[in-house]
Design a protein around this motif. Structure first.
Motif, PDB file in Angstrom:
ATOM      1  N   ILE A 182       1.402   7.213  -6.465  1.00  0.00           N
ATOM      2  CA  ILE A 182       0.342   8.099  -6.728  1.00  0.00           C
ATOM      3  C   ILE A 182       1.037   9.574  -6.355  1.00  0.00           C
ATOM      4  O   ILE A 182       0.566  10.538  -7.166  1.00  0.00           O
ATOM      5  N   PHE A 183       1.511   9.825  -5.156  1.00  0.00           N
ATOM      6  CA  PHE A 183       2.163  11.081  -4.964  1.00  0.00           C
ATOM      7  C   PHE A 183       3.156  11.578  -6.180  1.00  0.00           C
ATOM      8  O   PHE A 183       3.156  12.544  -6.552  1.00  0.00           O
TER       9      PHE A 183
ATOM     10  N   GLU B 144       0.879  -1.251  -0.061  1.00  0.00           N
ATOM     11  CA  GLU B 144       0.007   0.104  -0.160  1.00  0.00           C
ATOM     12  C   GLU B 144       0.827   1.091   0.096  1.00  0.00           C
ATOM     13  O   GLU B 144       0.726   2.034  -0.584  1.00  0.00           O
TER      14      GLU B 144
ATOM     15  N   ALA C 227      -4.610  13.194  -7.299  1.00  0.00           N
ATOM     16  CA  ALA C 227      -4.516  13.050  -5.872  1.00  0.00           C
ATOM     17  C   ALA C 227      -5.650  12.334  -5.112  1.00  0.00           C
ATOM     18  O   ALA C 227      -5.586  11.668  -4.012  1.00  0.00           O
TER      19      ALA C 227
ATOM     20  N   VAL D 287      -3.639  13.897   3.052  1.00  0.00           N
ATOM     21  CA  VAL D 287      -3.072  13.832   1.681  1.00  0.00           C
ATOM     22  C   VAL D 287      -2.388  15.275   1.088  1.00  0.00           C
ATOM     23  O   VAL D 287      -1.239  15.126   0.556  1.00  0.00           O
TER      24      VAL D 287
ATOM     25  N   TYR E 213       1.405  15.807   0.852  1.00  0.00           N
ATOM     26  CA  TYR E 213       1.812  15.980  -0.636  1.00  0.00           C
ATOM     27  C   TYR E 213       2.933  17.362  -0.727  1.00  0.00           C
ATOM     28  O   TYR E 213       3.828  17.279  -1.546  1.00  0.00           O
TER      29      TYR E 213
ATOM     30  N   MET F  73       1.432  10.412   6.540  1.00  0.00           N
ATOM     31  CA  MET F  73       0.753   9.313   5.846  1.00  0.00           C
ATOM     32  C   MET F  73       1.032   7.751   6.312  1.00  0.00           C
ATOM     33  O   MET F  73      -0.040   7.052   6.337  1.00  0.00           O
ATOM     34  N   TYR F  74       2.043   7.294   7.135  1.00  0.00           N
ATOM     35  CA  TYR F  74       2.273   6.067   6.969  1.00  0.00           C
ATOM     36  C   TYR F  74       2.197   5.628   8.714  1.00  0.00           C
ATOM     37  O   TYR F  74       2.504   4.412   8.992  1.00  0.00           O
TER      38      TYR F  74
ATOM     39  N   SER G  60       0.957   4.211  -2.823  1.00  0.00           N
ATOM     40  CA  SER G  60       0.753   5.602  -2.154  1.00  0.00           C
ATOM     41  C   SER G  60       1.707   6.409  -2.921  1.00  0.00           C
ATOM     42  O   SER G  60       1.310   7.552  -3.244  1.00  0.00           O
TER      43      SER G  60
ATOM     44  N   TRP H  75      -6.854   9.295  -5.753  1.00  0.00           N
ATOM     45  CA  TRP H  75      -6.642   8.107  -5.838  1.00  0.00           C
ATOM     46  C   TRP H  75      -6.062   7.496  -4.426  1.00  0.00           C
ATOM     47  O   TRP H  75      -6.090   6.547  -4.238  1.00  0.00           O
ATOM     48  N   GLN H  76      -5.567   8.583  -3.560  1.00  0.00           N
ATOM     49  CA  GLN H  76      -5.077   8.179  -2.349  1.00  0.00           C
ATOM     50  C   GLN H  76      -6.101   7.879  -1.479  1.00  0.00           C
ATOM     51  O   GLN H  76      -7.193   8.218  -1.741  1.00  0.00           O
ATOM     52  N   THR H  77      -5.688   6.803  -0.312  1.00  0.00           N
ATOM     53  CA  THR H  77      -7.082   6.228   0.421  1.00  0.00           C
ATOM     54  C   THR H  77      -7.118   7.206   1.522  1.00  0.00           C
ATOM     55  O   THR H  77      -8.093   7.112   2.205  1.00  0.00           O
TER      56      THR H  77
END
Length: 109
Positions: A9-10, A2, A51, A61, A65, A104-105, A6, A53-55
């Motif tokens: 996507i960034f 994941e 953007a 986000v 970003y 984010m994580y 992510s 598309w991030q969960t």
């Protein structure tokens, strides 16, 4: 996995924002043809779509970003414009990336 998705996507969002912005910049500041501005605007709009598309939530986000953008903008300037980042640019970018990872994580309760 994941996290890799992510980060991808960034990266894609960053390419859209920086690439689109660069085309608009060239149109307005470097007297390039109008189609540079039109294409740049379309690519910038794609950034807004990518953007999503991030969960994570919108605020998280977009906050994260910002750090990714810092790094990508420095790399773009270095590779495209010939600007050579100095050690303070690099240190700042690494700190920004650390912030991205925390925002984010990091596990949450």
């Amino acid at each position: 996995m994941e996290i890799i998705k992510s980060l991808g996507i960034f990266f894609l969002a960053g390419l859209c924002e920086i690439g689109g912005g660069y085309l608009v910049w060239l149109w307005l500041k470097e007297d390039k043809p109008l189609w540079y501005g039109i294409l740049g605007s379309i690519i910038l709009a794609m950034y807004g779509v990518v953007a999503t598309w991030q969960t994570a939530s919108f605020g998280r986000v977009y906050a994260a970003y910002g750090g990714v953008f810092i790094v990508m903008a420095l790399v773009w300037a270095w590779k495209v414009d010939g600007f050579k980042p100095d050690r303070y640019d690099i240190m700042g970018a690494l700190i920004a990336l650390l912030g991205v990872c925390i925002i984010m994580y990091m596990p949450r309760r």
